[in-house]
Design a protein around this motif. Structure first.
Motif, PDB file in Angstrom:
ATOM      1  N   GLY A   7       0.821  -1.203   0.000  1.00  0.00           N
ATOM      2  CA  GLY A   7       0.000   0.000   0.000  1.00  0.00           C
ATOM      3  C   GLY A   7       0.851   1.246   0.000  1.00  0.00           C
ATOM      4  N   ASP A   8       0.363   2.293  -0.660  1.00  0.00           N
ATOM      5  CA  ASP A   8       1.047   3.582  -0.718  1.00  0.00           C
ATOM      6  C   ASP A   8       0.300   4.554   0.181  1.00  0.00           C
ATOM      7  OD1 ASP A   8       2.237   2.157  -2.864  1.00  0.00           O
ATOM      8  OD2 ASP A   8       2.754   4.050  -3.842  1.00  0.00           O
ATOM      9  N   LEU A   9       1.002   5.059   1.217  1.00  0.00           N
ATOM     10  CA  LEU A   9       0.375   5.893   2.245  1.00  0.00           C
ATOM     11  C   LEU A   9       0.756   7.351   2.088  1.00  0.00           C
ATOM     12  CD1 LEU A   9      -1.242   6.070   4.952  1.00  0.00           C
ATOM     13  CD2 LEU A   9       0.979   5.769   6.116  1.00  0.00           C
ATOM     14  N   ASN A  10      -0.243   8.218   2.009  1.00  0.00           N
ATOM     15  CA  ASN A  10      -0.095   9.667   2.129  1.00  0.00           C
ATOM     16  C   ASN A  10      -0.707  10.121   3.445  1.00  0.00           C
ATOM     17  OD1 ASN A  10      -0.384  11.437  -1.109  1.00  0.00           O
ATOM     18  ND2 ASN A  10       1.230  10.141  -0.295  1.00  0.00           N
ATOM     19  N   LEU A  11      -0.110  11.144   4.060  1.00  0.00           N
ATOM     20  CA  LEU A  11      -0.668  11.761   5.259  1.00  0.00           C
ATOM     21  C   LEU A  11      -0.673  13.274   5.082  1.00  0.00           C
ATOM     22  CD1 LEU A  11       1.125   9.821   8.163  1.00  0.00           C
ATOM     23  CD2 LEU A  11      -1.210   9.470   7.328  1.00  0.00           C
ATOM     24  N   TRP A  12      -1.761  13.886   5.540  1.00  0.00           N
ATOM     25  CA  TRP A  12      -1.883  15.339   5.580  1.00  0.00           C
ATOM     26  C   TRP A  12      -2.348  15.758   6.966  1.00  0.00           C
ATOM     27  CZ3 TRP A  12      -4.187  12.251   1.850  1.00  0.00           C
ATOM     28  CH2 TRP A  12      -3.738  12.390   0.527  1.00  0.00           C
ATOM     29  N   ALA A  13      -2.019  16.993   7.362  1.00  0.00           N
ATOM     30  CA  ALA A  13      -2.668  17.570   8.538  1.00  0.00           C
ATOM     31  C   ALA A  13      -4.144  17.730   8.195  1.00  0.00           C
ATOM     32  CB  ALA A  13      -2.042  18.910   8.891  1.00  0.00           C
ATOM     33  N   ALA A  14      -5.015  17.269   9.080  1.00  0.00           N
ATOM     34  CA  ALA A  14      -6.443  17.232   8.757  1.00  0.00           C
ATOM     35  C   ALA A  14      -7.016  18.614   8.481  1.00  0.00           C
ATOM     36  CB  ALA A  14      -7.211  16.563   9.901  1.00  0.00           C
ATOM     37  N   ASP A  15      -6.436  19.662   9.078  1.00  0.00           N
ATOM     38  CA  ASP A  15      -6.981  21.006   8.901  1.00  0.00           C
ATOM     39  C   ASP A  15      -6.241  21.821   7.853  1.00  0.00           C
ATOM     40  OD1 ASP A  15      -4.633  21.313  10.285  1.00  0.00           O
ATOM     41  OD2 ASP A  15      -5.430  22.720  11.771  1.00  0.00           O
ATOM     42  N   ASP A  16      -5.207  21.224   7.222  1.00  0.00           N
ATOM     43  CA  ASP A  16      -4.406  21.990   6.258  1.00  0.00           C
ATOM     44  C   ASP A  16      -3.599  21.014   5.410  1.00  0.00           C
ATOM     45  OD1 ASP A  16      -2.825  23.725   4.830  1.00  0.00           O
ATOM     46  OD2 ASP A  16      -1.702  24.489   6.562  1.00  0.00           O
ATOM     47  N   ILE A  17      -4.070  20.714   4.201  1.00  0.00           N
ATOM     48  CA  ILE A  17      -3.377  19.712   3.389  1.00  0.00           C
ATOM     49  C   ILE A  17      -2.067  20.236   2.799  1.00  0.00           C
ATOM     50  CG2 ILE A  17      -5.485  18.435   2.881  1.00  0.00           C
ATOM     51  CD1 ILE A  17      -5.361  19.611   0.021  1.00  0.00           C
ATOM     52  N   ASP A  18      -1.762  21.532   3.035  1.00  0.00           N
ATOM     53  CA  ASP A  18      -0.422  22.008   2.658  1.00  0.00           C
ATOM     54  C   ASP A  18       0.640  21.363   3.535  1.00  0.00           C
ATOM     55  OD1 ASP A  18      -1.296  23.579   0.600  1.00  0.00           O
ATOM     56  OD2 ASP A  18      -1.305  25.445   1.752  1.00  0.00           O
ATOM     57  N   GLU A  19       0.265  20.968   4.739  1.00  0.00           N
ATOM     58  CA  GLU A  19       1.185  20.227   5.596  1.00  0.00           C
ATOM     59  C   GLU A  19       1.005  18.753   5.305  1.00  0.00           C
ATOM     60  OE1 GLU A  19       2.628  19.612  10.238  1.00  0.00           O
ATOM     61  OE2 GLU A  19       0.827  20.798   9.820  1.00  0.00           O
ATOM     62  N   ARG A  20       2.038  18.134   4.762  1.00  0.00           N
ATOM     63  CA  ARG A  20       1.929  16.752   4.303  1.00  0.00           C
ATOM     64  C   ARG A  20       3.187  15.975   4.673  1.00  0.00           C
ATOM     65  NH1 ARG A  20       1.868  19.054  -1.743  1.00  0.00           N
ATOM     66  NH2 ARG A  20       0.604  20.521  -0.557  1.00  0.00           N
ATOM     67  N   PHE A  21       3.087  14.674   4.577  1.00  0.00           N
ATOM     68  CA  PHE A  21       4.212  13.799   4.884  1.00  0.00           C
ATOM     69  C   PHE A  21       5.401  14.123   3.991  1.00  0.00           C
ATOM     70  CE2 PHE A  21       5.980   9.394   3.840  1.00  0.00           C
ATOM     71  CZ  PHE A  21       6.891   9.419   4.882  1.00  0.00           C
ATOM     72  N   PHE A  22       6.587  14.226   4.586  1.00  0.00           N
ATOM     73  CA  PHE A  22       7.830  14.570   3.899  1.00  0.00           C
ATOM     74  C   PHE A  22       8.706  13.312   3.912  1.00  0.00           C
ATOM     75  CE2 PHE A  22      11.327  18.146   3.929  1.00  0.00           C
ATOM     76  CZ  PHE A  22      11.845  17.650   2.754  1.00  0.00           C
ATOM     77  N   SER A  23       8.588  12.500   2.856  1.00  0.00           N
ATOM     78  CA  SER A  23       9.303  11.226   2.838  1.00  0.00           C
ATOM     79  C   SER A  23      10.816  11.442   2.786  1.00  0.00           C
ATOM     80  CB  SER A  23       8.842  10.361   1.656  1.00  0.00           C
ATOM     81  OG  SER A  23       9.251  10.923   0.421  1.00  0.00           O
ATOM     82  N   GLY A  24      11.264  12.477   2.069  1.00  0.00           N
ATOM     83  CA  GLY A  24      12.695  12.719   1.943  1.00  0.00           C
ATOM     84  C   GLY A  24      13.349  13.045   3.273  1.00  0.00           C
ATOM     85  N   LYS A  25      12.740  13.918   4.060  1.00  0.00           N
ATOM     86  CA  LYS A  25      13.316  14.260   5.357  1.00  0.00           C
ATOM     87  C   LYS A  25      13.176  13.088   6.326  1.00  0.00           C
ATOM     88  CE  LYS A  25      14.847  17.686   6.015  1.00  0.00           C
ATOM     89  NZ  LYS A  25      16.246  18.103   5.751  1.00  0.00           N
ATOM     90  N   THR A  26      12.083  12.343   6.230  1.00  0.00           N
ATOM     91  CA  THR A  26      11.935  11.144   7.058  1.00  0.00           C
ATOM     92  C   THR A  26      13.041  10.152   6.746  1.00  0.00           C
ATOM     93  OG1 THR A  26       9.530  11.468   7.182  1.00  0.00           O
ATOM     94  CG2 THR A  26      10.367   9.258   7.646  1.00  0.00           C
ATOM     95  N   ARG A  27      13.351   9.984   5.470  1.00  0.00           N
ATOM     96  CA  ARG A  27      14.448   9.099   5.059  1.00  0.00           C
ATOM     97  C   ARG A  27      15.784   9.605   5.601  1.00  0.00           C
ATOM     98  NH1 ARG A  27      13.485   9.450   0.077  1.00  0.00           N
ATOM     99  NH2 ARG A  27      14.952  11.071  -0.506  1.00  0.00           N
ATOM    100  N   ALA A  28      16.008  10.913   5.527  1.00  0.00           N
ATOM    101  CA  ALA A  28      17.267  11.472   6.004  1.00  0.00           C
ATOM    102  C   ALA A  28      17.434  11.275   7.507  1.00  0.00           C
ATOM    103  CB  ALA A  28      17.333  12.961   5.656  1.00  0.00           C
ATOM    104  N   LEU A  29      16.336  11.310   8.250  1.00  0.00           N
ATOM    105  CA  LEU A  29      16.406  11.183   9.699  1.00  0.00           C
ATOM    106  C   LEU A  29      16.441   9.735  10.172  1.00  0.00           C
ATOM    107  CD1 LEU A  29      13.908  14.015  10.717  1.00  0.00           C
ATOM    108  CD2 LEU A  29      16.388  14.034  11.020  1.00  0.00           C
TER     109      LEU A  29
END
Length: 298
Positions: free
Chosen positions: A81-103
């Motif tokens: 499965g391919d998972l996307n996440l957004w802040a429920a009140d603002d979809i401009d805030e979304r999951f950042f896979s690149g920074k998650t990978r870096a961390l």
């Protein structure tokens, strides 16, 4: 692809340069680790409040309140499965896979966090249990739950094959988000972003450095569990590649549904607070505007 032979000769100190020790780009010692013991204790007496079935070659959205848990579950057969996440009140805030990978590295498991995009950069969700954590890394360098791939999409498919395919994960997530928000496809498509590839087994070839996939080890009953650090809108696509043992972006693979379960604990984990948005002030090196000098005659 890498060239079989370099155009340029090696310098005399080539081996010495190759033997220089690597440096971790983002050491995470200063990050406060999640209190997994408290998270797990909060499961006691929790109540399942919702569930969503994601059909094969399709996607669905779901809401998870901050302080709740959700699981992505294999229910009928091996399926990624391919998972996307957004802040429920603002979809401009979304999951950042690149920074998650870096961390956290190329593949995620228990204790890793899913971080949000700039300028928000805060934990969106924490992985609290992973029934595939036994897999580790195999002899090809493959592992499960990657943040190195993007998502299968109709544009790359068109580029490589010359044909249109409408049920790639990018398209599935776009349809699901548009339906959820009641907005046109074109209006929401830019908000669809790089994913956490749940249950997918992937790596990089050692000779050419190419991204590869192989049959997922997931079986019915396996799950990946998350704790929602903020109010979340999730989107999950049941990839047209099935277990990704052969190909994706087609109707050839055997595909199965996925289940999303949402659980509300009786009380939040001890000491837990939903993280605020990143505290960086946003100056970016620009000097603040000069204030007008006071008029001495006034």
């Amino acid at each position: 692809m890498k060239r079989e032979k370099s155009e340029f000769p090696e310098p005399q100190d080539a081996q010495a340069r190759r033997k220089i020790r690597p440096v971790i780009c983002y050491p995470t010692d200063s990050l406060e680790p999640p209190d997994l013991e408290s998270y797990r204790a909060a499961r006691a007496g929790w109540r399942k409040v919702d569930e969503v079935i994601v059909p094969p070659r399709d996607a669905r959205c779901f809401h998870v309140p901050a302080g709740s848990f959700f699981r992505i579950v294999s229910v009928e057969g091996p399926q990624v499965g391919d998972l996307n996440l957004w802040a429920a009140d603002d979809i401009d805030e979304r999951f950042f896979s690149g920074k998650t990978r870096a961390l956290h590295g190329t593949h995620l498991s228990t204790g890793d966090r899913l971080w949000s995009s700039l300028p928000y950069l805060r934990p969106m969700a924490t992985i609290t249990q992973d029934t595939l954590d036994w897999y580790g890394f195999d002899e090809w360098g493959g592992s499960v739950h990657d943040v190195i791939g993007t998502r299968c999409d109709p544009y790359t498919h068109r580029l490589l094959s010359g044909h249109d395919y409408h049920y790639c994960c990018h398209s599935n997530l776009t349809r699901a988000l548009a339906h959820r928000l009641g907005r046109p496809l074109a209006a929401v498509e830019p908000a669809v972003h790089d994913v956490l590839n749940v249950f997918m087994c992937t790596g990089f070839t050692r000779d050419t450095g190419q991204y590869f996939m192989k049959a997922s080890p997931v079986r019915p009953g396996d799950f990946l569990e998350f704790f929602a650090e903020i109010d979340l809108l999730g989107g999950l696509s049941a990839c047209p590649g099935g277990d990704c043992s052969t190909e994706h972006s087609s109707d050839l693979a055997t595909c199965h549904p996925l289940l999303v379960e949402i659980f509300r604990p009786q009380a939040p984990p001890k000491g837990w607070r939903s993280p605020p948005r990143n505290a960086y002030a946003g100056g970016h090196g620009e000097a603040p505007p000069a204030t007008a000098a006071a008029d001495p005659s006034s």
